[in-house]
Write an enzyme that holds these catalytic residues in place. Structure first.
Site, short mmCIF file in Angstrom:
data_model
loop_
_atom_site.label_atom_id
_atom_site.label_comp_id
_atom_site.label_asym_id
_atom_site.label_seq_id
_atom_site.Cartn_x
_atom_site.Cartn_y
_atom_site.Cartn_z
N ASN A 30 -1.94 -2.51 13.06
CA ASN A 30 -3.39 -2.35 13.05
C ASN A 30 -3.85 -1.12 13.81
O ASN A 30 -4.69 -0.35 13.33
CB ASN A 30 -4.08 -3.61 13.60
CG ASN A 30 -3.80 -4.83 12.74
OD1 ASN A 30 -3.21 -4.70 11.67
ND2 ASN A 30 -4.21 -5.99 13.19
N LYS A 37 -8.13 3.47 1.94
CA LYS A 37 -7.33 4.69 1.77
C LYS A 37 -7.59 5.46 0.49
O LYS A 37 -7.82 6.67 0.53
CB LYS A 37 -5.85 4.34 1.90
CG LYS A 37 -5.55 4.02 3.33
CD LYS A 37 -4.18 3.50 3.58
CE LYS A 37 -4.21 2.85 4.94
NZ LYS A 37 -5.18 1.72 5.03
N LYS A 50 -17.16 30.32 -28.00
CA LYS A 50 -17.51 29.65 -26.76
C LYS A 50 -16.77 30.16 -25.54
O LYS A 50 -15.60 30.51 -25.59
CB LYS A 50 -17.24 28.15 -26.88
CG LYS A 50 -18.08 27.48 -27.94
CD LYS A 50 -19.45 27.14 -27.45
CE LYS A 50 -19.39 25.80 -26.74
NZ LYS A 50 -20.72 25.37 -26.35
N GLN A 56 -7.21 -2.10 4.10
CA GLN A 56 -6.21 -1.35 3.35
C GLN A 56 -6.87 -0.61 2.18
O GLN A 56 -6.35 0.40 1.70
CB GLN A 56 -5.13 -2.31 2.84
CG GLN A 56 -3.98 -1.63 2.14
CD GLN A 56 -2.78 -2.55 2.01
OE1 GLN A 56 -2.14 -2.87 3.00
NE2 GLN A 56 -2.49 -3.00 0.80
N GLU A 87 -19.04 22.76 -14.20
CA GLU A 87 -19.34 21.46 -14.82
C GLU A 87 -18.49 20.35 -14.20
O GLU A 87 -18.97 19.25 -13.93
CB GLU A 87 -19.07 21.51 -16.32
CG GLU A 87 -20.11 22.29 -17.09
CD GLU A 87 -19.75 22.40 -18.57
OE1 GLU A 87 -20.47 21.83 -19.39
OE2 GLU A 87 -18.74 23.05 -18.90
N SER A 147 -13.31 26.89 -26.65
CA SER A 147 -13.43 25.64 -27.38
C SER A 147 -12.32 25.60 -28.41
O SER A 147 -11.91 26.63 -28.94
CB SER A 147 -14.79 25.58 -28.05
OG SER A 147 -14.74 24.72 -29.17
N TYR A 195 -9.42 -6.59 12.77
CA TYR A 195 -8.81 -6.06 11.55
C TYR A 195 -8.79 -7.11 10.44
O TYR A 195 -8.53 -8.28 10.68
CB TYR A 195 -7.36 -5.60 11.83
CG TYR A 195 -6.67 -5.14 10.56
CD1 TYR A 195 -6.81 -3.83 10.10
CD2 TYR A 195 -5.92 -6.03 9.78
CE1 TYR A 195 -6.21 -3.42 8.92
CE2 TYR A 195 -5.33 -5.62 8.59
CZ TYR A 195 -5.47 -4.31 8.17
OH TYR A 195 -4.89 -3.91 7.00
N ASN A 230 -16.90 28.30 -22.00
CA ASN A 230 -17.53 27.17 -21.31
C ASN A 230 -17.35 27.25 -19.79
O ASN A 230 -16.26 27.53 -19.31
CB ASN A 230 -16.94 25.85 -21.82
CG ASN A 230 -17.25 25.62 -23.28
OD1 ASN A 230 -18.31 26.03 -23.77
ND2 ASN A 230 -16.33 25.00 -23.98
N SER A 236 0.82 -1.22 0.00
CA SER A 236 0.00 0.00 0.00
C SER A 236 0.85 1.27 0.00
O SER A 236 0.32 2.38 -0.04
CB SER A 236 -0.94 0.01 1.21
OG SER A 236 -0.21 -0.13 2.41
N THR A 264 -40.03 27.23 -9.61
CA THR A 264 -40.34 25.86 -9.20
C THR A 264 -40.58 25.13 -10.50
O THR A 264 -41.09 25.71 -11.47
CB THR A 264 -41.60 25.78 -8.30
OG1 THR A 264 -42.71 26.30 -9.03
CG2 THR A 264 -41.44 26.58 -7.02
N HIS A 265 -40.15 23.87 -10.55
CA HIS A 265 -40.23 23.08 -11.79
C HIS A 265 -39.48 23.78 -12.94
O HIS A 265 -39.82 23.60 -14.10
CB HIS A 265 -41.68 22.83 -12.21
CG HIS A 265 -42.56 22.38 -11.08
ND1 HIS A 265 -42.75 21.06 -10.75
CD2 HIS A 265 -43.26 23.10 -10.15
CE1 HIS A 265 -43.55 20.98 -9.69
NE2 HIS A 265 -43.86 22.20 -9.30
N1 ARG Z 1 -1.17 -1.34 5.17
C1 ARG Z 1 -2.09 -1.85 6.14
C2 ARG Z 1 -3.44 -1.10 6.01
O1 ARG Z 1 -3.48 -0.15 5.31
C3 ARG Z 1 -1.57 -1.64 7.51
C4 ARG Z 1 -2.07 -2.60 8.51
C5 ARG Z 1 -1.52 -3.95 8.20
N2 ARG Z 1 -1.87 -4.91 9.18
C6 ARG Z 1 -1.82 -6.21 8.96
N3 ARG Z 1 -2.15 -6.97 9.90
N4 ARG Z 1 -1.42 -6.68 7.80
O2 ARG Z 1 -4.44 -1.46 6.56
#
Ligand code: ARG
Length: 461
Positions: free
Chosen positions: A115, A330, A288, A327, A295, A282, A322, A290, A28, A160-161
């Site tokens: 964790n 994120k 144009k 993971q 948007e 454009s 956990y 825009n 990660s 309205t509408h």
């Molecule tokens: N990279 C992990 C996460 O984002 C960290 C926690 C990992 N814990 C584990 N028991 N593998 O959640």
């Protein structure tokens, strides 16, 4: 063989090195490295607590704190070498710390787990991001107040509408957006109460056998309190879901606002001119201009709604405590934060520079029999029951439609043909200025009330 694989081989359960693709697949660090600052903040607090609990010596704690600060400097200056083999931000930082300071570095992880560490990091991160978001909401609100004050008496059609309903003031209309953003602000502040709880000390799931002092770490990181249950602390991401829900609502408000800006800036409405710096041309049509920013904000609402659903779905099947699933919290969360901050920034910069086109708004308000309700109210004041008044006005409108004239353009004789009660004073009731001025109560569209609302809002802001 990577560093990671060497470690894996020394694991009691693993006899085969990790598959190279799986190593990358399960990592990660590619995205969680933005938590580095918070990871280090959490580690410093943890080390100080370990010193207090006499688990670390003064010397070890000091080496750890200095080492972590040195790692932070490497990260900030771009010298840090992130490694997929070290899987995530936590292990990358810890490994580098140990490289820099040796044995003391290996003691940092005493009494904690990734964790509780990751849950702490995300909460520290989100707490900061909420503060930034709230400051931007206020900046946008303050821009809305400035514009609303300038346009407190500017008459436009209220819809309205999407059909002309009754005249309102542009200032009043803008203050509706101010109110919505005020509720968004409150939702984030409320969410922050539940974000600002400290998971650290929950360790992997059950707590730890070391004599830790969770109140002390909480105090060091300015958390309101330690989480009351270790299993809950490492497993739930409801605080992130709640944040995304508040974000989705805020984006929904900005998206509706965007829709109006897109409509209003079109040639068909021409109620406003958006600042050039927030529009693009454009590549093919030279005429144009825009409204790209509104948007895009309208479009980005979709991804935030999607992130909310991602997180809800991520959570729904997980047993305590956990699971690696978490993971996946994120990227949706980080992208939500980025999207909210970007959209707010663009709006806060753009809104004070919107130019109203009062003549066009007025012209539009003069069409569509916007003062029909005012005529009915006028008749009620003359003693006619509302339902009868409604019918009289219906007949007058029919004549207006047939002869292509507004109610105020009908002659007194014509109007009196529908009701004897109508007198010369009707034209005051039928004027747009008279109509808006008569809605003179809290929450009404009268310029006087709008200015009053702005005054109160400024005080509250
Ligand atoms: N990279 C992990 C996460 O984002 C960290 C926690 C990992 N814990 C584990 N028991 N593998 O959640």
């Amino acid at each position: 063989m990577t560093q990671h694989n060497k470690e894996k081989l020394s694991s009691a359960r693993l006899t085969q090195p990790t598959n190279a693709f799986v190593e990358e697949f399960t990592a990660s660090v590619q995205f969680d490295k933005i938590l580095a600052k918070y990871d280090i903040q959490g580690s410093i607090a943890h080390a100080k607590m370990l010193l207090r609990a006499e688990i670390l010596t003064e010397q070890e704690c000091s080496e750890i704190v200095h080492g972590l600060n040195a790692v932070m400097t490497e990260i900030e200056t771009g010298l840090f070498e992130w490694s997929i083999a070290q899987e995530d931000v936590h292990m990358n930082i810890e490994a580098r710390l140990t490289q820099l300071i040796g044995t003391a570095g290996k003691k940092l992880h005493t009494g904690r787990s990734r964790n509780d560490q990751v849950a702490t990091d995300i909460r520290l991160y989100l707490r900061d991001q909420i503060d930034l978001i709230c400051a931007e909401i206020k900046r946008l609100q303050s821009g809305l107040l400035d514009l609303a004050e300038r346009e407190a008496a500017t008459i436009m059609p209220g819809f309205t509408h999407l059909q002309v309903a009754q005249p309102v003031t542009f200032g009043h209309h803008l203050m509706a957006w101010f109110e919505m953003l005020g509720r968004d602000y409150e939702r984030f502040i409320d969410c922050k109460k539940r974000v600002n709880i400290m998971p650290l000390g929950a360790a992997a799931l059950a707590g730890t056998s070391y004599p830790i002092d969770r109140h002390y770490t909480a105090e060091l990181m300015a958390f309101d309190r330690p989480a009351a249950n270790s299993l809950d602390a490492v497993s739930d991401r409801d605080f992130a879901i709640e944040f995304c829900a508040a974000g989705a609502l805020m984006m929904t408000h900005l998206s509706r606002f965007s829709e109006e800006l897109v409509l209003w800036s079109s040639a068909q409405f021409a109620f406003i001119e958006l600042p050039d710096a927030f529009c693009t041309g454009s590549s093919i049509m030279p005429q144009k201009k825009n409204p790209d920013v509104p948007e895009l904000v309208r479009g980005k609402t979709g991804r935030v709604n999607g992130h909310l659903i991602s997180l809800l779905t991520l959570m729904k099947g997980q047993p305590l405590a956990y699971n690696k699933d978490n993971q996946e919290d994120k990227e949706p969360l980080f992208d939500t934060v980025k999207t909210l901050q970007g959209s707010l920034r663009a709006f806060a910069d753009m809104v004070p520079n919107i130019q109203a086109q009062p003549e066009n708004m007025l012209k539009a308000a003069q069409q569509g029999f916007a003062t029909a309700t005012d005529l009915a109210d006028y008749l009620v004041r003359k003693g006619i029951p509302f339902r009868d008044a409604h019918e009289v006005v219906g007949n007058a409108v029919a004549l207006g439609v047939k002869t292509e004239r507004d109610l105020s353009e009908l002659s007194l004789e014509e109007l009196r043909g529908f009701s004897e009660q109508i007198g010369e004073d009707v034209f005051e009731a039928l004027s747009l200025e008279g109509s808006v001025a008569s809605r003179d109560h809290i929450g009404g569209t009268a310029p006087k009330q709008v200015l009053e609302a702005i005054k109160l809002a400024r005080k509250a802001l």
